[in-house]
Enzyme design. Sequence first.
Site, PDB file in Angstrom:
ATOM      1  N   ASP A  42      -5.923 -10.824  25.062  1.00  0.00           N
ATOM      2  CA  ASP A  42      -5.327  -9.844  24.166  1.00  0.00           C
ATOM      3  C   ASP A  42      -5.785 -10.129  22.740  1.00  0.00           C
ATOM      4  O   ASP A  42      -6.513 -11.090  22.480  1.00  0.00           O
ATOM      5  CB  ASP A  42      -3.799  -9.814  24.284  1.00  0.00           C
TER       6      ASP A  42
ATOM      7  N   ASP B  74       3.837 -12.833  30.576  1.00  0.00           N
ATOM      8  CA  ASP B  74       3.367 -14.096  30.010  1.00  0.00           C
ATOM      9  C   ASP B  74       4.424 -14.655  29.083  1.00  0.00           C
ATOM     10  O   ASP B  74       5.201 -13.908  28.485  1.00  0.00           O
ATOM     11  CB  ASP B  74       2.048 -13.913  29.252  1.00  0.00           C
TER      12      ASP B  74
ATOM     13  N   CYS C  11       5.911 -32.886  40.604  1.00  0.00           N
ATOM     14  CA  CYS C  11       5.038 -32.038  39.773  1.00  0.00           C
ATOM     15  C   CYS C  11       3.728 -32.736  39.405  1.00  0.00           C
ATOM     16  O   CYS C  11       2.715 -32.080  39.160  1.00  0.00           O
ATOM     17  CB  CYS C  11       5.771 -31.597  38.498  1.00  0.00           C
TER      18      CYS C  11
END
Length: 466
Positions: A100, A269, A421
């Site tokens: 963007d 996002d 994780c």
Amino acid sequence: MTKFRFYFPDNKDFVDPNFNGRDNSRTKYHRQYDDDHYPHQILAELPYDGMLVSLAGVGTMQKRGKYYEQELTEDFYFNGAREFLRLDTKKFENVKLMGDCGAFDYHNEYEPPFTVDELIEFYDRGGFDYGISLDHIVFPYFKNEAAKDAAAEKCDLHELIAESERRIDITLKNAREFYEKAKGYRFEAYGVAHGYDKSSFLRSVKELQNIGYRRITIGGMIKSKTDELLELLESLSEIREPDTQFHLLGICRFQNIPAYIKAGVTSADSTSPLMQGLKGGKYYSVNSESTSFDESLMIRVRQCDHDNVQKHIDKHRDELRQHITELQANGEFDIDLSNTALSINECIKRLEVDCLKKLQQYDDTGLDLDSTLKALVAYEKVTNENYLPSNLTGAKLAPLKRNEIKYREFLNAREWRQCTCGICKGGLMNIVFRSNQSNRRRGIHNLAIVTKHKNQMLESINLVTK
């Protein structure tokens, strides 16, 4: 099969893979970017479905970006986004790249500082999968007429709406130009819808669909309340073409994913999970018994040698000596600081060392929680200005008591010991609220948790719809 993609905006959020929080050791002759790892490199599983990169952050070959040094900008254009972000291996082949213009970074300017042609060059040379049209952000959003009336009492409402209309016109004009010029390029084009109320948003979406867009981003709603966002999306879904897909720019409140999907939102996002860890001290964990994830308050141990703590010591040196004497007399820490030859700096350093030692021992053994908390609270009382006797009030003492309860709950649960994780395997000192490296690691851990939660939510939705 229902899908929902979570994109993580790039802002050079990488960490040294060799950092060890126990002794603060790092890569020798460390070089940022060259030695550091992105979240997807350091975590065991993918922490997002895609990455979003902004032209305003990277810059052009002629215009300096907000976040990238010139050398990195040149590397980005030469190598392309996928190689630059280290997504150029089979493991990451399904990670999508969205670009963007970065309108938030120039929201104070009268017009966008880039052209449509510069934006297309950015997407083309970057090798993006999706490219978003050039927009100019609109921030005020009025849920109803009552909200407009309330705003009119604080500012010139006519002027505010006129400026919002001007920015909407700029955004739609650029969307038309972008749609035509983007034809033939490999990236799929997104148009941007802005508005200051439902009516203006509906008008923007209708116009973008008339231009030909079937991928539309909803911008400027990052400051909105949840009910305002959901109500707007419900209205937009009524005029959405069956094949139109919405993307939420800069906002993804994960608990609302089912409502997003119902309204035609297929992606969003956000940097919120990382920032909540990095600056907010939050540590996320998946709750298998609920539709959300849990947030714990990470224990904070300020760095004694940090400039902020040293300024605190210099400012309150005399009071701190008396404060430490009283804390010792009350038995609020276990080490002996009665030697009057010790400087205030040395006393506080010893309290820090005692706190860190006990935290590390608790991390290893799960024993002596009470003494660990005792050392933690004592160190907080001498490094936090709010808890000095001259400043302490009932209102200021209450947060300390609440935090002590939260610290106890967090340490007792030992969630980091069960986490897979990839970050938490380094132990408590690698995620404690302390240094930039440990704070950013905690934020990266949060990315893994929200993506795991998102995927579990999608599995549940798909099971119901089978």
